[in-house]
Design an enzyme around this catalytic site. Sequence first.
Site, PDB file in Angstrom:
ATOM      1  N   LYS A 194       0.836  -1.204   0.000  1.00 24.50           N
ATOM      2  CA  LYS A 194       0.000   0.000   0.000  1.00 24.50           C
ATOM      3  C   LYS A 194       0.875   1.260   0.000  1.00 24.50           C
ATOM      4  O   LYS A 194       2.078   1.182   0.265  1.00 24.50           O
ATOM      5  CB  LYS A 194      -0.903  -0.010   1.240  1.00 24.50           C
ATOM      6  CG  LYS A 194      -0.138  -0.016   2.557  1.00 24.50           C
ATOM      7  CD  LYS A 194      -1.051  -0.301   3.744  1.00 24.50           C
ATOM      8  CE  LYS A 194      -0.250  -0.334   5.038  1.00 24.50           C
ATOM      9  NZ  LYS A 194      -1.061  -0.819   6.176  1.00 24.50           N
ATOM     10  N   TYR A 254      16.842  29.718   7.611  1.00 27.93           N
ATOM     11  CA  TYR A 254      15.661  30.459   8.082  1.00 27.93           C
ATOM     12  C   TYR A 254      15.637  30.546   9.600  1.00 27.93           C
ATOM     13  O   TYR A 254      15.954  29.575  10.295  1.00 27.93           O
ATOM     14  CB  TYR A 254      14.381  29.757   7.627  1.00 27.93           C
ATOM     15  CG  TYR A 254      14.091  29.901   6.155  1.00 27.93           C
ATOM     16  CD1 TYR A 254      13.840  31.164   5.590  1.00 27.93           C
ATOM     17  CD2 TYR A 254      14.055  28.791   5.330  1.00 27.93           C
ATOM     18  CE1 TYR A 254      13.561  31.285   4.241  1.00 27.93           C
ATOM     19  CE2 TYR A 254      13.782  28.905   3.977  1.00 27.93           C
ATOM     20  CZ  TYR A 254      13.539  30.155   3.442  1.00 27.93           C
ATOM     21  OH  TYR A 254      13.265  30.273   2.116  1.00 27.93           O
TER      22      TYR A 254
HETATM   23  C1  LIG Z   1      -0.222  -1.807   6.796  1.00 24.93           C
HETATM   24  C2  LIG Z   1      -0.758  -3.090   7.288  1.00 24.93           C
HETATM   25  C3  LIG Z   1       0.081  -4.193   7.479  1.00 24.93           C
HETATM   26  C4  LIG Z   1       1.596  -4.113   7.374  1.00 24.93           C
HETATM   27  O1  LIG Z   1       2.101  -3.551   8.558  1.00 24.93           O
HETATM   28  P1  LIG Z   1       3.677  -3.396   8.800  1.00 24.93           P
HETATM   29  O2  LIG Z   1       3.769  -2.877  10.189  1.00 24.93           O
HETATM   30  O3  LIG Z   1       4.168  -2.411   7.805  1.00 24.93           O
HETATM   31  O4  LIG Z   1       4.264  -4.732   8.623  1.00 24.93           O
HETATM   32  C5  LIG Z   1      -0.502  -5.399   7.807  1.00 24.93           C
HETATM   33  N1  LIG Z   1      -1.840  -5.511   7.980  1.00 24.93           N
HETATM   34  C6  LIG Z   1      -2.682  -4.462   7.825  1.00 24.93           C
HETATM   35  C7  LIG Z   1      -4.138  -4.655   8.030  1.00 24.93           C
HETATM   36  C8  LIG Z   1      -2.178  -3.223   7.495  1.00 24.93           C
HETATM   37  O5  LIG Z   1      -3.002  -2.181   7.370  1.00 24.93           O
END
Ligand SMILES: *Cc1c(COP(=O)(O)O)cnc(C)c1O
Length: 362
Positions: free
Chosen positions: A33, A253
């Site tokens: 994702k 800045y």
């Molecule tokens: C993002 C997500 C993961 C992966 O989590 P990590 O901590 O990056 O391994 C797994 N399960 C769900 C439902 C998620 O939203």
Amino acid sequence: MSVLAEIDLDALRHNAMLVRQIASGSRIMAVVKSMAYGHGAVPVARALESVVDAFAVARVSEGVELRAANVRLPIVVLEGPGSAEELALCADFALQATLHHPSQLALLRENSAVPAMDYWLKFDTGMHRLGFPAAYAAERVAQVLGMSQVASLACMTHLACADDPGDAMTRRQWQRFADGLADTPVQKSVANSAGILAWPETHADWVRPGLMLYGASPLISRGARELGLQPVMTLSAPLLAINDVPAGESVGYGATWRAPEAMRLGVVGVGYGDGYPRQIGEEGKVLLQGKLLPVVGRVSMDMLTVDLRGVHASVGDRVTLWGQGLPVDEVAGWAGTIPYTLLCGVTARVERRYRITDGQSR
Ligand SMILES: *Cc1c(COP(=O)(O)O)cnc(C)c1O
């Protein structure tokens, strides 16, 4: 000369193989994702296709993007459909939707013409974000399996505190999930990266690694190197200028920092407009010629300034912000954040360059 995010796809595969070893009894749903945590969803999915068993994305649009690029493995949409249009897209692109709310069951009932598909049911075991109550899991499974649009069903829950190996919450969540689904013959998935690394009892049928695939540590107590993870993204930028400043002069800045003595400063061509954290603390450092150099003064949109004392640098030299030689976990710590936000925050103007086994770039 610009900011580069070099993506080492061999390191990515190495990390996936490590997941295989650690969770040897489970199948792997690689979480890609948010542009594969900033690394680029399509190239990452292509590199992992021969190593993992499925992909997970948050949104329907992310799943469609992978299918449009010819990714063939199962793709799970963790948030599931939010409208009839999204439900239709799931059907058209063979995306396995997660159902976590009564409104989604209503959506299925209202769209009875949708062909039967594979679904995931998400249960809430204590995180209180998404999911049906785990206490009535078996009844919920039976109900959803009874719907004509549901060809098959697997079940998941999400852990809230797995990053802390001492937190009893994880055991409670696992117990609620296992109890709720006792005697229910469905595939189960619980573990994110932290669960994979710290909680072997949660591995179940499917593990869902995200962060660890990209070579960063999800645990509060152990770093990536110690865990055997290899950094996938190395973010670098060129030295744009080298300037000598007299003692007492300020830089940047707000003039928040002053040179303690006459000294040499380097201006690096990277800033918050590329995703480098403006909130990097006084500990903040970058890597040049194997040496850690302090970031001084405020980070601006396109530039930041470093203390060049102790190195012989030239304009054009590349400075590493994180990655090879400087774990992103460490930089996240200096910035008071987590590696997730740094990796996901690399902006669109940063060129991603992919490295594959034969050493070539593409
Ligand atoms: C993002 C997500 C993961 C992966 O989590 P990590 O901590 O990056 O391994 C797994 N399960 C769900 C439902 C998620 O939203």
